[in-house]
Enzyme design. Structure first.
Site, PDB file in Angstrom:
ATOM      1  N   SER A  19       3.413  -5.433  15.793  1.00 48.70           N
ATOM      2  CA  SER A  19       4.636  -6.386  16.087  1.00 48.70           C
ATOM      3  C   SER A  19       4.205  -7.714  17.097  1.00 48.70           C
ATOM      4  CB  SER A  19       5.756  -5.510  17.179  1.00 48.70           C
ATOM      5  OG  SER A  19       6.605  -6.490  17.593  1.00 48.70           O
ATOM      6  N   ARG A  20       4.625  -8.875  16.314  1.00 44.99           N
ATOM      7  CA  ARG A  20       4.611 -10.117  17.061  1.00 44.99           C
ATOM      8  C   ARG A  20       5.656 -10.385  18.076  1.00 44.99           C
ATOM      9  NH1 ARG A  20       1.732  -9.206  12.154  1.00 44.99           N
ATOM     10  NH2 ARG A  20      -0.387 -10.505  12.157  1.00 44.99           N
ATOM     11  N   THR A  66      12.533  -1.741  16.073  1.00 43.69           N
ATOM     12  CA  THR A  66      12.303  -1.863  14.594  1.00 43.69           C
ATOM     13  C   THR A  66      12.089  -0.555  14.016  1.00 43.69           C
ATOM     14  OG1 THR A  66      10.695  -3.217  13.544  1.00 43.69           O
ATOM     15  CG2 THR A  66       9.943  -2.159  15.399  1.00 43.69           C
ATOM     16  N   LYS A  70      16.510   1.535  13.611  1.00 43.66           N
ATOM     17  CA  LYS A  70      17.617   0.895  13.733  1.00 43.66           C
ATOM     18  C   LYS A  70      18.761   1.416  13.485  1.00 43.66           C
ATOM     19  CE  LYS A  70      15.068  -3.313  12.149  1.00 43.66           C
ATOM     20  NZ  LYS A  70      15.238  -4.505  11.605  1.00 43.66           N
ATOM     21  N   ASN A  91      19.172  -3.903  16.184  1.00 37.51           N
ATOM     22  CA  ASN A  91      17.889  -4.406  16.533  1.00 37.51           C
ATOM     23  C   ASN A  91      17.544  -4.843  17.823  1.00 37.51           C
ATOM     24  OD1 ASN A  91      18.918  -6.878  16.114  1.00 37.51           O
ATOM     25  ND2 ASN A  91      17.040  -7.455  15.195  1.00 37.51           N
ATOM     26  N   ASP A 106      19.222  -9.708  12.922  1.00 31.92           N
ATOM     27  CA  ASP A 106      18.438 -10.040  11.693  1.00 31.92           C
ATOM     28  C   ASP A 106      19.216 -10.881  10.532  1.00 31.92           C
ATOM     29  OD1 ASP A 106      16.287  -8.389  12.193  1.00 31.92           O
ATOM     30  OD2 ASP A 106      17.113  -6.710  11.157  1.00 31.92           O
ATOM     31  N   ALA A 133      16.504  -3.644  -1.914  1.00 31.59           N
ATOM     32  CA  ALA A 133      18.029  -3.041  -1.208  1.00 31.59           C
ATOM     33  C   ALA A 133      17.717  -2.245   0.011  1.00 31.59           C
ATOM     34  CB  ALA A 133      18.490  -2.445  -2.466  1.00 31.59           C
ATOM     35  N   GLY A 134      16.604  -2.641   0.847  1.00 32.45           N
ATOM     36  CA  GLY A 134      16.396  -1.987   2.052  1.00 32.45           C
ATOM     37  C   GLY A 134      17.373  -2.531   3.121  1.00 32.45           C
ATOM     38  N   ARG A 157      14.175  -2.023  -7.538  1.00 36.71           N
ATOM     39  CA  ARG A 157      13.294  -1.007  -8.311  1.00 36.71           C
ATOM     40  C   ARG A 157      14.008   0.123  -8.682  1.00 36.71           C
ATOM     41  NH1 ARG A 157       7.717   1.059  -6.174  1.00 36.71           N
ATOM     42  NH2 ARG A 157       9.324   1.553  -4.351  1.00 36.71           N
ATOM     43  N   THR A 158      14.713   0.702  -7.528  1.00 39.66           N
ATOM     44  CA  THR A 158      15.427   1.935  -7.780  1.00 39.66           C
ATOM     45  C   THR A 158      16.866   1.494  -7.756  1.00 39.66           C
ATOM     46  OG1 THR A 158      14.080   2.732  -6.138  1.00 39.66           O
ATOM     47  CG2 THR A 158      15.670   4.220  -6.563  1.00 39.66           C
TER      48      THR A 158
HETATM   49  P1  ATR Z   1      13.171  -2.780   4.735  1.00 37.55           P
HETATM   50  O1  ATR Z   1      14.318  -1.647   5.487  1.00 37.55           O
HETATM   51  O2  ATR Z   1      12.071  -3.509   5.643  1.00 37.55           O
HETATM   52  O3  ATR Z   1      14.123  -3.544   3.898  1.00 37.55           O
HETATM   53  P2  ATR Z   1      12.751  -0.470   2.804  1.00 37.55           P
HETATM   54  O4  ATR Z   1      13.925   0.301   2.965  1.00 37.55           O
HETATM   55  O5  ATR Z   1      11.296   0.266   2.940  1.00 37.55           O
HETATM   56  O6  ATR Z   1      12.259  -1.731   3.780  1.00 37.55           O
HETATM   57  O7  ATR Z   1      12.755  -1.476   1.619  1.00 37.55           O
HETATM   58  C1  ATR Z   1      11.637  -1.984   1.046  1.00 37.55           C
HETATM   59  C2  ATR Z   1      12.261  -2.749  -0.485  1.00 37.55           C
HETATM   60  O8  ATR Z   1      10.865  -3.071  -1.222  1.00 37.55           O
HETATM   61  C3  ATR Z   1      13.001  -1.651  -1.215  1.00 37.55           C
HETATM   62  O9  ATR Z   1      13.853  -2.488  -1.941  1.00 37.55           O
HETATM   63  C4  ATR Z   1      12.022  -1.182  -2.282  1.00 37.55           C
HETATM   64  O10 ATR Z   1      12.535  -0.640  -3.682  1.00 37.55           O
HETATM   65  P3  ATR Z   1      12.853   0.828  -3.784  1.00 37.55           P
HETATM   66  O11 ATR Z   1      14.181   0.798  -3.314  1.00 37.55           O
HETATM   67  O12 ATR Z   1      12.708   0.932  -5.311  1.00 37.55           O
HETATM   68  O13 ATR Z   1      11.897   1.557  -2.839  1.00 37.55           O
HETATM   69  C5  ATR Z   1      11.165  -2.556  -2.507  1.00 37.55           C
HETATM   70  N1  ATR Z   1       9.591  -2.148  -2.900  1.00 37.55           N
HETATM   71  C6  ATR Z   1       8.690  -1.817  -2.312  1.00 37.55           C
HETATM   72  N2  ATR Z   1       7.590  -1.554  -3.126  1.00 37.55           N
HETATM   73  C7  ATR Z   1       7.854  -1.866  -4.322  1.00 37.55           C
HETATM   74  C8  ATR Z   1       7.175  -2.049  -5.698  1.00 37.55           C
HETATM   75  N3  ATR Z   1       6.013  -1.727  -5.929  1.00 37.55           N
HETATM   76  N4  ATR Z   1       8.067  -2.561  -6.474  1.00 37.55           N
HETATM   77  C9  ATR Z   1       9.310  -2.949  -6.452  1.00 37.55           C
HETATM   78  N5  ATR Z   1       9.787  -2.605  -5.266  1.00 37.55           N
HETATM   79  C10 ATR Z   1       9.343  -2.342  -4.107  1.00 37.55           C
END
Ligand code: ATR
Length: 283
Positions: A19-20, A66, A70, A91, A106, A133-134, A157-158
């Site tokens: 963490s910075r 973090t 959260k 946060n 954020d 979508a995280g 991706r998902t």
């Molecule tokens: P945060 O809370 O920081 O946003 P997270 O919940 O882990 O972190 O979300 C990471 C994001 O990066 C997600 O949208 C993830 O996609 P999935 O929901 O499909 O996991 C995306 N991500 C991580 N690695 C990926 C990859 N190799 N290709 C495409 N999307 C990726």
């Protein structure tokens, strides 16, 4: 330097050693001449609830929270801002009249970064494309909704995670297929990468920006490296770009004010200091 009690705050996460935030708050403490400390606390999920319950026993004015705490932080609050309630995640925690309050800064950080890096960006921005979508995407969408961006599209991706986030965000949030990402670029005024793709040690985001309009603003929440391949590609074709470091700097402002009583400013000097740490010039 004042010689009274030391005011203490910090950042709690797991892991937290990269963490910075201590650099940022340390810089402001020194600037204001405040007798304070800001430390890292590595706390496992099973110990988080105890950590929060004993914040004041530990002499802490409050903390930044973090990954991965959260959501748990939000559940531990006595009072939450509307923003934290909407996101169900906090946060920034502080005490007010004996109660533990929490906010989610954020989205404030995201908006302030764009306001500083590309002033007026929201005047003509009608359509935003969000990659990922995280938790970060969730906060960013809430910020864009505060600025009344008409059309927000999530690609992830998902796909199910994108659907869930769209549902939770309410309003006019659409979902598109990750495989059709390129098609979505055509109508985007703003593109935001919230995935970990492009971060050092992770694969790059494999996306050609060819269909994107030349005035569209491109931003990334990844800030190591400072210029991701996505931002480089956008810059080289003439698009305006804003990197992710400013989001980190600006999200820190409200916490500092709550704990230490002064409202700090994100200066170029602070940015250069954190940049130096990222690029390894300072340890
Ligand atoms: P945060 O809370 O920081 O946003 P997270 O919940 O882990 O972190 O979300 C990471 C994001 O990066 C997600 O949208 C993830 O996609 P999935 O929901 O499909 O996991 C995306 N991500 C991580 N690695 C990926 C990859 N190799 N290709 C495409 N999307 C990726």
């Amino acid at each position: 330097m004042n010689t009274g009690t030391i005011l203490r705050a910090g950042v709690v996460g797991h892991p937290v050693k990269h963490s910075r935030s201590p650099i940022i708050h340390g810089y402001w403490l020194e600037q204001f001449g405040i007798n304070g400390r800001y430390d890292r606390y590595d706390v496992k999920p099973e110990d988080f609830s105890h950590f929060v319950k004993t914040l004041s026993e530990q002499g802490l004015q409050g903390v930044n929270v973090t990954i991965p705490h959260k959501e748990a932080a939000f559940l531990a609050l006595d009072e939450a801002t509307d923003r934290a309630r909407r996101l169900k995640a906090a946060n920034t925690l502080w005490f007010e009249n004996g109660k533990l309050w929490g906010d989610n800064t954020d989205s404030i950080g995201f908006l302030a970064n764009l306001d500083q890096g590309h002033p007026g960006w929201d005047i003509n921005a009608k359509s935003a494309l969000i990659l990922g979508a995280g938790g970060a995407a969730r906060a960013i969408i809430a910020g864009l909704q505060e600025r009344n961006i008409e059309k927000i599209t999530i690609v992830n991706r998902t796909r199910e995670r994108a659907e869930e986030l769209a549902l939770m965000s309410g309003g006019q949030v659409a979902v598109a297929e990750w495989s059709k990402l390129s098609f979505q670029l055509e109508s985007a005024d703003l593109v935001v990468n919230t995935t970990s793709l492009g971060m050092s040690g992770q694969p790059d985001l494999d996306l050609s920006l060819d269909p994107l309009g030349k005035n569209a603003l491109v931003t990334d929440i990844v800030y190591v490296p400072l210029e991701t391949n996505l931002l480089k590609q956008a810059r080289l074709r003439g698009n305006p770009v804003v990197d992710g470091l400013g989001m980190l700097l600006h999200q820190a402002v409200p916490g500092f004010e709550h704990w230490f009583g002064k409202r700090p400013v994100v200066t170029d000097e602070l940015r250069y200091l954190v940049e130096d740490h990222i690029t390894g010039i300072r340890a």
